[in-house]
Design a protein around this motif. Structure first.
Motif, PDB file in Angstrom:
ATOM      1  N   GLY A   7       2.708   2.984   5.155  1.00  0.00           N
ATOM      2  CA  GLY A   7       2.454   4.111   4.458  1.00  0.00           C
ATOM      3  C   GLY A   7       2.683   5.356   4.853  1.00  0.00           C
ATOM      4  O   GLY A   7       3.669   5.996   4.046  1.00  0.00           O
TER       5      GLY A   7
ATOM      6  N   MET B 116       6.764   5.066   4.534  1.00  0.00           N
ATOM      7  CA  MET B 116       7.551   4.932   3.553  1.00  0.00           C
ATOM      8  C   MET B 116       7.148   7.084   2.770  1.00  0.00           C
ATOM      9  O   MET B 116       7.839   7.352   2.038  1.00  0.00           O
ATOM     10  CB  MET B 116       6.166   4.298   2.358  1.00  0.00           C
ATOM     11  CG  MET B 116       6.714   4.623   0.691  1.00  0.00           C
ATOM     12  SD  MET B 116       5.167   3.676  -0.067  1.00  0.00           S
ATOM     13  CE  MET B 116       3.786   4.827   0.196  1.00  0.00           C
TER      14      MET B 116
ATOM     15  N   VAL C 162      -3.600   2.295   1.366  1.00  0.00           N
ATOM     16  CA  VAL C 162      -2.294   1.847   0.686  1.00  0.00           C
ATOM     17  C   VAL C 162      -1.960   1.490  -0.679  1.00  0.00           C
ATOM     18  O   VAL C 162      -0.948   2.076  -1.131  1.00  0.00           O
ATOM     19  CB  VAL C 162      -2.035   0.079   1.241  1.00  0.00           C
ATOM     20  CG1 VAL C 162      -0.933  -0.063   1.507  1.00  0.00           C
ATOM     21  CG2 VAL C 162      -1.700   1.043   2.800  1.00  0.00           C
TER      22      VAL C 162
ATOM     23  N   THR D 282       0.774   4.642  -2.672  1.00  0.00           N
ATOM     24  CA  THR D 282       2.224   3.280  -2.973  1.00  0.00           C
ATOM     25  C   THR D 282       1.968   3.475  -4.677  1.00  0.00           C
ATOM     26  O   THR D 282       2.755   4.230  -4.906  1.00  0.00           O
ATOM     27  CB  THR D 282       1.530   1.669  -4.093  1.00  0.00           C
ATOM     28  OG1 THR D 282       1.845   1.351  -1.968  1.00  0.00           O
ATOM     29  CG2 THR D 282       2.717   0.406  -4.283  1.00  0.00           C
TER      30      THR D 282
ATOM     31  N   THR E  43       5.083   5.663  -6.725  1.00  0.00           N
ATOM     32  CA  THR E  43       5.376   4.944  -8.727  1.00  0.00           C
ATOM     33  C   THR E  43       4.947   6.778  -9.258  1.00  0.00           C
ATOM     34  O   THR E  43       6.092   6.823  -9.818  1.00  0.00           O
ATOM     35  CB  THR E  43       4.445   4.323  -8.101  1.00  0.00           C
ATOM     36  OG1 THR E  43       4.471   3.458  -7.404  1.00  0.00           O
ATOM     37  CG2 THR E  43       5.675   3.033 -10.024  1.00  0.00           C
TER      38      THR E  43
ATOM     39  N   ASP F 140      11.117   1.659  -0.939  1.00  0.00           N
ATOM     40  CA  ASP F 140      10.411   2.154  -2.130  1.00  0.00           C
ATOM     41  C   ASP F 140       9.142   1.441  -2.041  1.00  0.00           C
ATOM     42  O   ASP F 140       8.143   1.692  -1.384  1.00  0.00           O
ATOM     43  CB  ASP F 140      10.571   0.453  -3.088  1.00  0.00           C
ATOM     44  CG  ASP F 140      10.599  -0.261  -2.401  1.00  0.00           C
ATOM     45  OD1 ASP F 140       9.308  -1.184  -2.833  1.00  0.00           O
ATOM     46  OD2 ASP F 140      11.016  -1.292  -2.169  1.00  0.00           O
ATOM     47  N   PRO F 141       7.840   1.873  -3.521  1.00  0.00           N
ATOM     48  CA  PRO F 141       6.581   2.201  -3.591  1.00  0.00           C
ATOM     49  C   PRO F 141       6.105   0.636  -2.806  1.00  0.00           C
ATOM     50  O   PRO F 141       5.018   0.735  -1.632  1.00  0.00           O
ATOM     51  CB  PRO F 141       6.142   2.131  -4.789  1.00  0.00           C
ATOM     52  CG  PRO F 141       7.635   2.869  -5.400  1.00  0.00           C
ATOM     53  CD  PRO F 141       8.553   1.941  -4.977  1.00  0.00           C
ATOM     54  N   ASN F 142       6.591  -0.478  -2.186  1.00  0.00           N
ATOM     55  CA  ASN F 142       6.055  -1.762  -2.262  1.00  0.00           C
ATOM     56  C   ASN F 142       5.869  -1.796  -0.290  1.00  0.00           C
ATOM     57  O   ASN F 142       5.751  -2.774   0.174  1.00  0.00           O
ATOM     58  CB  ASN F 142       6.140  -2.630  -2.805  1.00  0.00           C
ATOM     59  CG  ASN F 142       4.974  -3.240  -3.904  1.00  0.00           C
ATOM     60  OD1 ASN F 142       4.797  -3.063  -4.437  1.00  0.00           O
ATOM     61  ND2 ASN F 142       6.409  -3.467  -5.150  1.00  0.00           N
ATOM     62  N   TYR F 143       7.225  -0.521  -0.380  1.00  0.00           N
ATOM     63  CA  TYR F 143       7.481  -0.505   1.155  1.00  0.00           C
ATOM     64  C   TYR F 143       6.001  -1.015   2.290  1.00  0.00           C
ATOM     65  O   TYR F 143       6.256  -2.175   3.084  1.00  0.00           O
ATOM     66  CB  TYR F 143       7.762   0.456   1.941  1.00  0.00           C
ATOM     67  CG  TYR F 143       8.181   0.683   3.346  1.00  0.00           C
ATOM     68  CD1 TYR F 143       9.853   0.545   3.494  1.00  0.00           C
ATOM     69  CD2 TYR F 143       7.362   1.141   4.671  1.00  0.00           C
ATOM     70  CE1 TYR F 143      10.039   0.559   5.256  1.00  0.00           C
ATOM     71  CE2 TYR F 143       7.490   1.722   5.391  1.00  0.00           C
ATOM     72  CZ  TYR F 143       9.450   0.753   5.857  1.00  0.00           C
ATOM     73  OH  TYR F 143       9.804   1.168   7.028  1.00  0.00           O
TER      74      TYR F 143
ATOM     75  N   THR G 125       0.046   0.994 -12.505  1.00  0.00           N
ATOM     76  CA  THR G 125      -0.005   2.398 -11.685  1.00  0.00           C
ATOM     77  C   THR G 125      -1.299   3.168 -11.449  1.00  0.00           C
ATOM     78  O   THR G 125      -1.636   3.383 -10.216  1.00  0.00           O
ATOM     79  CB  THR G 125       1.524   3.043 -11.700  1.00  0.00           C
ATOM     80  OG1 THR G 125       2.198   2.913 -11.942  1.00  0.00           O
ATOM     81  CG2 THR G 125       1.465   4.191 -10.443  1.00  0.00           C
TER      82      THR G 125
ATOM     83  N   GLN H 258      -3.264   0.557 -10.235  1.00  0.00           N
ATOM     84  CA  GLN H 258      -3.770   0.580  -8.282  1.00  0.00           C
ATOM     85  C   GLN H 258      -4.551   2.007  -7.967  1.00  0.00           C
ATOM     86  O   GLN H 258      -4.604   1.390  -7.177  1.00  0.00           O
ATOM     87  CB  GLN H 258      -2.276   0.403  -7.946  1.00  0.00           C
ATOM     88  CG  GLN H 258      -1.709   0.148  -6.939  1.00  0.00           C
ATOM     89  CD  GLN H 258      -0.233  -0.033  -6.460  1.00  0.00           C
ATOM     90  OE1 GLN H 258       0.655   0.965  -6.775  1.00  0.00           O
ATOM     91  NE2 GLN H 258      -0.218  -0.872  -5.197  1.00  0.00           N
TER      92      GLN H 258
END
Lengths: 287, 247, 322
Positions: free
Chosen positions: A40, A43, A102, A106, A110, A214-217, C290, C293
């Motif tokens: 994280g 990222m 995480v 993320t 996003t 990207d956010p899923n990194y 989002t 999450q």
């Protein structure tokens, strides 16, 4: 592709793995803390660079430095406020906490920036090919190799030749003993954590070319970073370096020749290695 | 009963057990004393199989058990307590003792009957709990008990294995002196054919109990004899005075 | 708050409130006929989380790879149906349980010699390995796309799978879950279950009372894997498809989160956690993925820091404080 090109390609992605993972190795070695959120920070570093370049017109290298500083500072805040509460907790709590972190990172990225993949524009002098005399190769990959090598030398010197490094090594080896010798392991950890997260941020930026951004990194590469650390051995800078290069080259070769499922072998190898030597290839067996 | 021959253990260059020849007779009340760092707990760990010796052998009733795993030695009757409590901290006193009794009776892996329906296990656990005066704490979790009481649970667990050799590592450490008699009474009521080895730091506590005393210094047997002989031994006193002065 | 002195002797007896989940389950069937598809997913998830509770909550094995067993069960049923034309649901579930159980025993035998971080890593690696293998074995598994459009014969030869309203699927899943629950409940209250909690609470002491620790863990791991496999098989049967989404870190982490949220090592944590998680997900995730999450992440952080017993633990605390 000729062998030298393959080797250079593998080495350059190995360097990225090293830069991102080295901090994780030291912090896990120091505190035994299972930090699944390390990716994280890489990222976040990438996004700091993207935003700084886009909105403030910063060029690539200053943006890297900024990412290091911002993420290191942010990680210290997190460490003091949250991580520190869980040092004595069970692994399960650490796993939950860092997975939660995480998710938060993320989602925050996003929401703030958007779900799409970001591109970091490299400066002109890093683009194109460089003539090595016997062949030409991508300048950026060569630059990564140089940066990674310089970094491992610097870190090695820092670990082996400074008092601070000696303290960290002592604490990784035997935390209780180090504490009884008057080493403040908590503060040591904070500094190592900041440094490690900052480096991860730099790695996230440098590696965006190879790993994407990207956010899923953090979730996507979580297993990879952990494997590098586990293979290299906890708290071993040079161990992580060689492990990262090994995995980088292996991954490059496998993806080239077995584009479908080549990475299977990496997981299988890592699994067997961990069963054979739980302390990693380069770690020392603890008594 | 239990015997060691030329037992050695090194951690690298550090020798923590040196040529220890030791005999624990049937029904013995034996004490192993020695200054801090003499290797007493290491010796217990070697006897129980937590550590493997570098050299030498361990015999139980004449049979070599040196290569036997810890669990197998427990089955053969070697039980121990720990210097620092090793209990199931989130479970109740009753459950703690029941776990040990279940293992001894060989039902620890039984899946169908509820642990609460094992009348034999429960009765045996209740007997031990009574014996150590823990009756009022049966249903309390270990974490809710004061340390001294936890210490008694430690003993109850070891007794739950109905050992033939009982190794008590500093059993009185942490028990308030007003409660040590519970411990000593419990030990006094043990069947006579159990061999008991008490590990202790100093002589006073074991004087009343021990029929024989072995003094361990720097991993080696320094002296052995009756309590009177040991008390009269000048060298032993010197060792203790020396270490007392060092400390 | 201490349990009553005779709690151990009484805890295995059924209490009146233990009927509540099942009564609710049946009531749902009549009250929400349009939500039975969702309800079926819920039941499958509860069974999966319950299987994890046995190893994570009771035996204290921190694994990140439990989805591997769910996947083995799901693909066993899928492959049997598609490749071999074995469409009978009950024997399919048995096969799923057996396959996953065997994989569990073998992997337990190999993996459970490690612990801590290494164990976490090797379970993670094993699962990723399986994911890659399923992706590569295209001829058998359908690769990334999986196996869509599977059909199964009638349950017990009486009840057809109902593609529109999920009526028979729901009741079928409820019955399988009840069976699985009885297995887990019997196990955790048995001497075997007691020894698992002993291993979780103090490994050193468990060795010192002469317990065959590793053997117990492997057996527990195998049983738990078999149950997860049954849950996976059930998933394939009720949905009529299986693909790689049953696998992966997110799924493995998801079931762990569900269990922890409900309260691990508490038998009913799987129920509470799955209901809370899936209902919230159902309401929020599609509209605000989002935000969902983010909320989930924050909840996890909060649970790890403050509420380690999950929702049931919180309830116990409130009741104790009263």
């Amino acid at each position: 592709m000729d062998p030298v090109s393959i080797l250079l390609g593998g080495l350059s992605s190995g360097m990225v793995l090293f830069i991102v993972s080295v901090g994780l190795s030291v912090t896990m070695g120091l505190m035994g803390f299972v930090n699944l959120a390390h990716g994280g920070f890489a990222m976040l570093g990438g996004y700091v660079i993207v935003l700084a370049m886009k909105h403030w017109g910063l060029s690539f290298v200053p943006a890297l430095a900024l990412a290091f500083v911002v993420v290191a500072a942010f990680s210290v805040v997190l460490e003091r406020l949250l991580y520190a509460r869980l040092y004595r907790a069970q692994e399960l709590d650490q796993v939950l906490f860092t997975i939660g972190l995480v998710f938060v990172m993320t989602a925050a990225v996003t929401l703030g920036v958007g779900p799409e993949t970001q591109v970091i524009r490299l400066p002109d002098w890093l683009r194109g090919q460089t003539d090595l005399g016997f062949m030409t190769y991508r300048t950026y990959s060569l630059a990564l190799i140089v940066v990674g090598t310089l970094l491992v030398i610097a870190l090695w010197l820092g670990f082996e030749r400074t008092r601070y490094g000696a303290r960290i090594r002592a604490a990784v080896d035997n935390r209780r003993m180090a504490q009884s010798l008057g080493i403040d392991v908590g503060r040591l950890f904070t500094v190592a954590f900041a440094l490690g997260s900052g480096l991860a941020a730099v790695g996230g930026g440098l590696g965006a070319e190879i790993l994407g951004l990207d956010p899923n990194y953090p979730l996507r590469y979580l297993v990879y970073f952990l494997i590098v650390v586990a293979v290299g051995g906890l708290g071993k800078v040079t161990g992580v370096f060689f492990a990262a290069l090994l995995i980088g080259v292996l991954d490059f070769v496998l993806k080239l020749y077995f584009p479908k499922g080549g990475t299977l072998f990496i997981y299988a190898l890592a699994l067997m290695l961990l069963l054979w030597r739980p302390q990693g290839l380069f770690g020392r067996k603890s008594a | 009963m239990l015997e060691t021959r030329g037992l050695c253990k090194n951690f690298g260059a550090l020798e923590v057990a040196r040529e220890v020849n030791f005999r624990l007779e049937l029904g013995a009340r034996h004490a192993l004393i020695g200054p801090n760092g003499a290797g007493k707990t290491t010796f217990v760990n070697l006897l129980t199989g937590v550590l493997a010796p570098s050299r030498g052998s361990i015999l139980l009733e004449g049979e070599d058990v040196t290569a036997l795993a810890q669990a197998k030695r427990v089955k053969r009757g070697i039980a121990r307590t720990f210097q620092i409590n090793q209990l199931f901290r989130g479970l109740t006193v009753q459950e703690n003792v029941c776990i040990a009794v279940s293992e001894r009776l060989g039902v620890g892996g039984a899946m169908l009957r509820s642990a609460g329906q094992r009348a034999d296990v429960l009765a045996e656990a209740a007997r031990l709990i009574e014996m150590l005066k823990l009756g009022n704490d049966t249903g309390r979790r270990i974490i809710e008990l004061p340390y001294g009481r936890q210490r008694l649970v430690e003993i109850a667990i070891a007794l739950g294995l109905s050992p033939r050799v009982l190794l008590l590592d500093e059993p009185a450490a942490g028990i308030p002196s007003a409660e040590t008699h519970i411990l000593l009474d419990a030990i006094a009521t043990l069947p006579k054919d159990i061999a008991v080895l008490i590990i202790a730091h100093d002589m006073d506590r074991v004087f009343r109990f021990a029929e024989r005393i072995t003094v361990l210094v720097s991993g080696a047997v320094f002296a052995e004899g009756t309590p009177q002989e040991i008390a009269a031994n000048r060298e032993v006193r010197a060792v203790y005075l020396g270490s007392a002065l060092d400390a | 708050m201490s349990p009553a002195p005779d709690a151990l002797q009484r805890r295995h007896r059924f209490q009146w409130w233990e009927l509540l989940p099942w009564a609710t389950g049946l009531a749902m069937f009549f009250a929400f006929p349009n939500y039975l598809s969702f309800g079926t997913q819920l039941l499958v998830t509860i069974l999966f989380a319950l299987s994890l509770d046995l190893v994570l909550g009771y035996a204290g094995i921190v694994t990140l790879g439990h989805a591997a067993f769910f996947c083995v069960g799901a693909y066993t049923v899928g492959i049997l149906a598609q490749q071999l034309g074995w469409n009978e649901p009950l024997s399919g579930l048995v096969a799923a349980g057996l396959a996953a159980g065997i994989v569990g025993l073998i992997s337990g035998f190999v993996l459970l010699r490690t612990h801590g971080l290494t164990l976490l890593m090797v379970t993670l690696c094993t699962m990723t390995l399986l994911e890659q293998a399923a992706n590569m074995g295209h001829a058998w598994t359908g690769g990334f796309d999986g196996m869509p459009g599977l059909s199964f014969t009638m349950i017990l030869g009486l009840f057809p799978f109902d593609v529109l309203y999920f009526k028979s699927q729901y009741l079928y899943s409820l019955s399988v879950l009840a069976l699985g629950f009885v297995v887990v409940r019997t196990l955790v209250y048995s001497s075997f279950g007691q020894s698992l909690t002993g291993i979780r609470e103090n490994l050193l002491r468990m060795h010192a009372v002469g317990a065959p620790v590793r053997g117990r863990l492997i057996v527990a791991y195998g049983i738990s894997a078999a149950l997860a496999g049954v849950a996976g098989g059930l998933f394939t049967q009720v949905t009529g498809y299986v693909n790689l989404a049953v696998l992966g870190l997110e799924r493995a982490a998801g079931v762990m989160i569900i269990l922890i949220l409900g309260g691990h090592g508490r038998l009913y944590g799987a129920f509470v956690g799955a209901v809370a998680y899936l209902v919230l997900e159902h309401l929020l995730a599609k509209a605000y993925p989002t935000a969902w999450q983010l909320g989930l992440g924050l909840t996890l952080v909060a649970v790890a820091l403050f509420a380690r017993g999950g929702l049931i633990g919180l309830f116990e605390k409130l009741r104790g404080a009263r």
